[in-house]
Design a protein around this motif. Sequence first.
Motif, short mmCIF file in Angstrom:
data_model
loop_
_atom_site.label_atom_id
_atom_site.label_comp_id
_atom_site.label_asym_id
_atom_site.label_seq_id
_atom_site.Cartn_x
_atom_site.Cartn_y
_atom_site.Cartn_z
N PHE A 251 0.84 -1.19 0.00
CA PHE A 251 0.00 0.00 0.00
C PHE A 251 0.88 1.25 0.00
N PRO A 252 0.32 2.38 -0.43
CA PRO A 252 1.08 3.63 -0.37
C PRO A 252 1.34 4.04 1.09
N TYR A 253 2.35 4.86 1.27
CA TYR A 253 2.64 5.39 2.60
C TYR A 253 1.41 6.07 3.18
N ASN A 254 1.29 5.98 4.48
CA ASN A 254 0.20 6.57 5.27
C ASN A 254 -1.10 5.77 5.20
N PHE A 255 -1.09 4.63 4.52
CA PHE A 255 -2.29 3.79 4.43
C PHE A 255 -1.93 2.34 4.76
N PRO A 256 -1.42 2.06 5.96
CA PRO A 256 -0.92 0.72 6.26
C PRO A 256 -1.98 -0.38 6.32
N VAL A 257 -3.24 -0.03 6.44
CA VAL A 257 -4.28 -1.06 6.46
C VAL A 257 -5.21 -1.00 5.25
N GLY A 258 -4.87 -0.19 4.27
CA GLY A 258 -5.67 -0.16 3.05
C GLY A 258 -6.33 1.17 2.77
N GLU A 259 -7.20 1.14 1.80
CA GLU A 259 -7.86 2.33 1.32
C GLU A 259 -8.76 2.96 2.38
N PRO A 260 -8.86 4.29 2.37
CA PRO A 260 -9.76 4.96 3.31
C PRO A 260 -11.20 4.47 3.14
N GLU A 261 -11.91 4.45 4.21
CA GLU A 261 -13.33 4.08 4.23
C GLU A 261 -13.58 2.59 3.99
N GLU A 262 -12.55 1.77 3.89
CA GLU A 262 -12.72 0.33 3.66
C GLU A 262 -12.56 -0.42 4.98
N ARG A 263 -13.49 -0.19 5.88
CA ARG A 263 -13.40 -0.71 7.24
C ARG A 263 -13.23 -2.23 7.29
N ASP A 264 -13.96 -2.97 6.46
CA ASP A 264 -13.84 -4.43 6.48
C ASP A 264 -12.42 -4.86 6.08
N LYS A 265 -11.87 -4.20 5.09
CA LYS A 265 -10.51 -4.53 4.67
C LYS A 265 -9.51 -4.18 5.76
N HIS A 266 -9.72 -3.08 6.44
CA HIS A 266 -8.83 -2.70 7.54
C HIS A 266 -8.76 -3.83 8.58
N TRP A 267 -9.94 -4.36 8.94
CA TRP A 267 -9.98 -5.45 9.91
C TRP A 267 -9.25 -6.68 9.38
N GLU A 268 -9.44 -7.00 8.10
CA GLU A 268 -8.78 -8.16 7.51
C GLU A 268 -7.26 -8.03 7.57
N VAL A 269 -6.76 -6.84 7.24
CA VAL A 269 -5.32 -6.60 7.27
C VAL A 269 -4.78 -6.73 8.70
N VAL A 270 -5.45 -6.11 9.63
CA VAL A 270 -5.00 -6.17 11.03
C VAL A 270 -5.03 -7.61 11.54
N LEU A 271 -6.09 -8.34 11.27
CA LEU A 271 -6.17 -9.72 11.74
C LEU A 271 -5.13 -10.61 11.08
N ALA A 272 -4.85 -10.38 9.80
CA ALA A 272 -3.80 -11.15 9.11
C ALA A 272 -2.44 -10.86 9.73
N ALA A 273 -2.17 -9.60 10.04
CA ALA A 273 -0.90 -9.24 10.66
C ALA A 273 -0.79 -9.88 12.05
N LEU A 274 -1.85 -9.80 12.84
CA LEU A 274 -1.82 -10.40 14.18
C LEU A 274 -1.67 -11.92 14.11
N GLY A 275 -2.18 -12.53 13.05
CA GLY A 275 -2.02 -13.97 12.87
C GLY A 275 -0.57 -14.39 12.79
N LEU A 276 0.30 -13.48 12.36
CA LEU A 276 1.72 -13.80 12.28
C LEU A 276 2.33 -14.05 13.65
N LEU A 277 1.71 -13.54 14.69
CA LEU A 277 2.21 -13.79 16.05
C LEU A 277 2.21 -15.29 16.35
N HIS A 278 1.27 -16.03 15.76
CA HIS A 278 1.19 -17.48 15.96
C HIS A 278 1.93 -18.24 14.87
N GLU A 279 1.92 -17.71 13.65
CA GLU A 279 2.51 -18.42 12.52
C GLU A 279 4.03 -18.34 12.48
#
Length: 82
Positions: free
Chosen positions: A39-67
């Motif tokens: 993603f471009p700088y300043n948008f680490p979880v995706g496009e503005p207003e894409e709340r569902d995608k934001h959650w998906e990105v955050v959950l995928a990143a947190l999943g790395l704690l176990h993987e």
Amino acid sequence: MCHWSVGLVSRAIEEEGVPTVTLSMERDVAAPRVAFVPFPYNFPVGEPEERDKHWEVVLAALGLLHELREPGEVDLPFSWQW
């Protein structure tokens, strides 16, 4: 915060026994676990207003704690849609 600072902070936290994961738009960040997002700088979880995608990105990143048991960088399976 620059990517070098994030790496230093992440390593210090991990030394205290708390696992971390870092979202990054740059490669080769010196942090224990890095979730790379194309993603471009300043948008680490995706496009503005894409709340569902934001959650998906955050959950995928947190999943790395176990993987990821060892330090590493993983490309998350997302793309910029704008």
